[in-house]
Enzyme design. Structure first.
Site, short mmCIF file in Angstrom:
data_model
loop_
_atom_site.label_atom_id
_atom_site.label_comp_id
_atom_site.label_asym_id
_atom_site.label_seq_id
_atom_site.Cartn_x
_atom_site.Cartn_y
_atom_site.Cartn_z
N ASP A 1 -1.67 2.34 -6.45
CA ASP A 1 -0.98 1.78 -5.29
C ASP A 1 -0.55 2.97 -4.44
O ASP A 1 -0.48 4.11 -4.91
CB ASP A 1 0.21 0.91 -5.71
C1 BGC Z 1 1.29 -2.26 -1.53
C2 BGC Z 1 -0.13 -2.66 -1.83
C3 BGC Z 1 -0.98 -2.42 -0.62
C4 BGC Z 1 -0.87 -0.96 -0.21
C5 BGC Z 1 -1.69 -0.59 1.01
C6 BGC Z 1 1.41 -0.87 -0.94
O1 BGC Z 1 2.68 -0.65 -0.46
O2 BGC Z 1 2.07 -2.37 -2.69
O3 BGC Z 1 -0.18 -4.01 -2.22
O4 BGC Z 1 -2.30 -2.81 -0.85
O5 BGC Z 1 0.49 -0.67 0.10
O6 BGC Z 1 -1.18 -1.17 2.14
#
Ligand code: BGC
Length: 736
Positions: free
Chosen positions: A266
């Site tokens: 993530d």
């Molecule tokens: C989120 C993810 C997301 C990623 C990219 C993160 O803050 O937890 O679910 O895909 O950002 O935007």
């Protein structure tokens, strides 16, 4: 030599040379070669630097290919309800392109509520086409974290509280996405069940709850859905961050489940080079950001899997074998997607996508209550309809964090009611107001709450019926990433507003938009209540179709609505269990999540898991099975009829639960093991046939680390919800 012979020789040379050129085509570029051969060939041509460069981001959403060899970059994009707008190279903010406004599909809670895997396939196929058209390699979704508390700000992005339901729904979504040559990225692996302290909180949970509740949907996504990528979560599990957690990634995901795809971190979820290198992570994204708010403070070359990795490889601290495993997986992802043989071309904002969004929304809307048969409200039935509530006009596709969308269009409920009933019959009043949706900031409206209520009451007074559209929205501390809700109450003074409306008009339909359960102090006074989720581009159309009866509602709740927050399992054990003490959190309710808790502890919920009414009624016939005793490797062939005993056609999602009558360990009173959604014409009956493999009735034995079905009596229960069991049948499980 004769002229003809010269021409023949010349032609032969041309053909020969051309065939040589063809024969020299590199193996990795040849789509007819087996993938593994292409991978090894590409790998053999790459330098150490080129390999390392593939293992970390080069921009907010992309990572490097091998330009010298013509191997393309990997482009990811959120997910999971529509294709996020293009952002600047190194910023979260939108790049203001004019060709990237997408179709918004309903939130995943709505998809789960459809109890219809065909809707899931349609969803995946449609969003996958949008991703393909926009040239994305990876779609960052779907999300399958279990609904553990109604306060979790991201529950709307997930598929509810039941591991079986979410497993059945996640598989077709992935298949639909990937048939477009776009990888699904299942998130957030694992135990990311709250937003409070999401970057640091250390989750402690038993092996049994891990296996029975929190992992099954991920396992199904990998083993059955064949997901090509998975996203590690922000939180820690047993003292290690999940983006580089040896047990979760190396042992379970890549070991037991034989996952052959890419583990993507993530954004900002990586904290340590040694663990990032050795504990199963393949691709590092977003380091030095805390998810959505901050800008990277370090350059991409400083990422844990960038220069520190390269340096460690050169000094012999890290093995090239570990690097090669990561690169092989990333190459495989590329050969499965952008460099695959028959990659379709996709489509974007097509009429079919609008239609898919509408159908999914219509199948997921849940009729929670319908006293006095206030619904449906057919066109022409009433002279004046008061539409009240901010959500009747507010965009609910914007906000919520990374799933926020820039949409091509969004039909609001007010627009759709106006089309359905005619402008002359509608009066609108806002009734309450929230603030602008700004990530990480609690919004407040400058409008005067009392004046809004007075105006709404005046509108309700002159109306025959009130359609109230409210609930939560995608603001911070509502249904939004980066924070949990502070309570289960409806925000912005809506309870007070509803109470005021009830003093002048009893014919109120409350339509809720939310991805979470809300408290309903007015539940006994309001005759009709609809759970309307976040429904995407066709939100208004779907709601108006259900309200008017053009569509008969058939959605079922994918999670329980507690009467009060303290009734919910996680909350029952105090702070230690939710949201933790700031460092650790202990899932003390163990396997008793959602209805497993309510049933077993005999706490009645406000609305039970699986609940959802229809404008017609269904009668369940007797259950029959092929025999009464089964060995644990056998399959029960269950059959029963459902009769539509009302006046309109409708669909019923019949649910099959099992109950282990006597066990050496605590078992929930019932567990969902199958469901089937059937369309039935008024007055007609349908035969439902369901296979129930007995091995699926097992519990996970912590001590032996194995799944166990104990011999003895089990009750098969079939019902319209977890609290409305219509038929039961005991069967015996005997030793093999
Ligand atoms: C989120 C993810 C997301 C990623 C990219 C993160 O803050 O937890 O679910 O895909 O950002 O935007």
């Amino acid at each position: 030599m004769k002229k003809n012979s010269i021409i023949s020789i010349a032609l032969f040379c041309v053909v020969f040379c051309l065939s040589q050129v063809k024969a020299q085509k590199e193996i990795y570029l040849d789509v007819n070669q087996p993938i593994d051969k292409r991978i090894e060939n590409a790998l053999s041509k790459m330098t150490l630097e080129e390999k390392v460069a593939m293992c970390h981001a080069q921009s907010k959403f992309s990572s490097k290919g091998v330009p010298r060899l013509g191997i393309p970059e990997v482009w990811t994009d959120d997910g999971p309800h529509g294709l996020r707008e293009e952002v600047f190279w190194d910023e979260w903010s939108g790049a203001k392109w004019t060709n990237d406004s997408c179709t918004a599909f309903p939130a995943l809670t709505c998809l789960a509520a459809s109890f219809n895997p065909q809707m899931s396939l349609l969803y995946g196929k449609s969003i996958g086409e949008e991703a393909r058209y926009r040239n994305k390699t990876v779609l960052l979704g779907p999300g399958v974290n279990i609904y553990r508390t109604p306060l979790n700000g991201r529950n709307f992005e997930y598929m509810g509280e039941d591991p079986y339901l979410s497993s059945r729904m996640v598989v077709p979504y992935i298949q639909g996405v990937q048939q477009n040559g776009v990888a699904a990225c299942v998130k957030h692996f694992a135990l990311n069940n709250q937003e409070v302290n999401r970057m640091t909180i250390n989750v402690e949970v038993s092996d049994r709850a891990l296996r029975e509740i929190y992992l099954p949907a991920f396992k199904a996504a990998v083993e059955e859905g064949k997901a090509w990528s998975i996203m590690g979560s922000y939180n820690q599990f047993r003292g290690e961050h999940c983006c580089h957690n040896d047990l979760l990634l190396n042992k379970i995901l890549k070991g037991e489940w034989a996952f052959d795809g890419v583990v993507i971190s993530d954004w900002g979820g990586v904290h340590n080079s040694d663990q990032a290198v050795n504990n199963g992570l393949d691709l590092e994204m977003g380091t030095s950001t805390n998810g959505l708010t901050s800008k990277a403070t370090s350059t991409y070359a400083e990422y844990y899997l960038a220069n520190p990795f390269l340096k460690g490889l050169k000094t012999g601290k890290y093995s090239e074998q570990v690097l090669n495993d990561k690169v092989r997986r990333i190459l495989k992802l590329i050969f499965r997607t952008t460099m695959s043989a028959d990659r379709p071309f996709g489509k974007f904002v097509s009429p079919e996508h609008s239609d898919a969004a509408r159908q999914i929304a219509e199948q997921g809307i849940v009729l929670l209550k319908n006293n006095k048969q206030l619904l449906p409200v057919q066109a022409g039935k009433y002279k004046k309809i008061a539409v009240i509530g901010e959500n009747a006009t507010r965009s609910l596709t914007i906000g919520g964090g990374s799933s926020s969308l820039k949409v091509a269009y969004e039909v609001s409920p007010l627009q759709a009611f106006t089309t359905k009933y005619g402008a002359d019959h509608i009066v609108y009043s806002k009734g309450y107001a929230s603030g602008k949706s700004e990530y990480g900031k609690e919004a407040a409206s400058k409008l005067n709450a009392d004046s809004l209520i007075s105006a709404a009451v005046e509108a309700a007074k002159i109306a025959d019926i009130v359609l109230f559209v409210g609930g939560l929205n995608k603001n911070h501390f509502q249904d939004c990433e980066g924070g949990d809700r502070k309570s289960m109450d409806m925000p912005f003074g809506q309870d007070k507003l509803i109470a005021a409306l009830l003093t002048v008009n009893k014919n109120i339909v409350v339509i809720l938009n939310s991805g979470n359960a809300v408290a309903m102090p007015w539940v006994n006074e309001v005759p009709s209540i609809i759970q309307g989720w976040y429904l995407g581009s066709e939100a208004g159309t779907a709601i108006a179709n259900v309200i008017s009866g053009d569509v008969n509602p058939s959605g079922k709740l994918p999670f329980s609505f507690p009467k009060k927050l303290e009734d919910n399992a996680a909350q029952s054990f105090g702070k230690e269990s939710y949201p933790g003490d700031g460092v650790n959190e202990n899932y003390k309710e163990d396997i008793l999540v959602g209805y497993r808790w309510f049933d077993t502890k005999k706490i009645s919920p406000l609305f039970a898991f699986g609940h959802g009414l229809s404008y017609t009624t269904f009668e369940y016939g007797k259950l029959t099975t092929d025999k009464i005793s089964y060995a644990s490797n056998e399959t029960v062939k269950l059959s029963f009829t459902i009769k539509n005993t009302g006046k309109v056609k409708g669909a019923e999602a019949a649910q099959v639960y099992i109950s282990d009558v006597k066990s050496t360990v605590l078992r929930p009173l019932k567990e969902l093991k199958a469901f089937s959604k059937v369309q039935i014409e008024a007055g007609e009956s349908k035969q439902v046939e369901i296979n129930l493999p007995v091995k699926d009735w097992a519990f996970f034995n912590d001590k032996t680390q194995s799944w166990v079905v104990e011999p003895g009596k089990f009750i098969i229960m079939v019902g319209s919800s977890s609290a409305d069991i219509r038929q039961t049948l005991p069967v015996n499980v005997i030793n093999e």
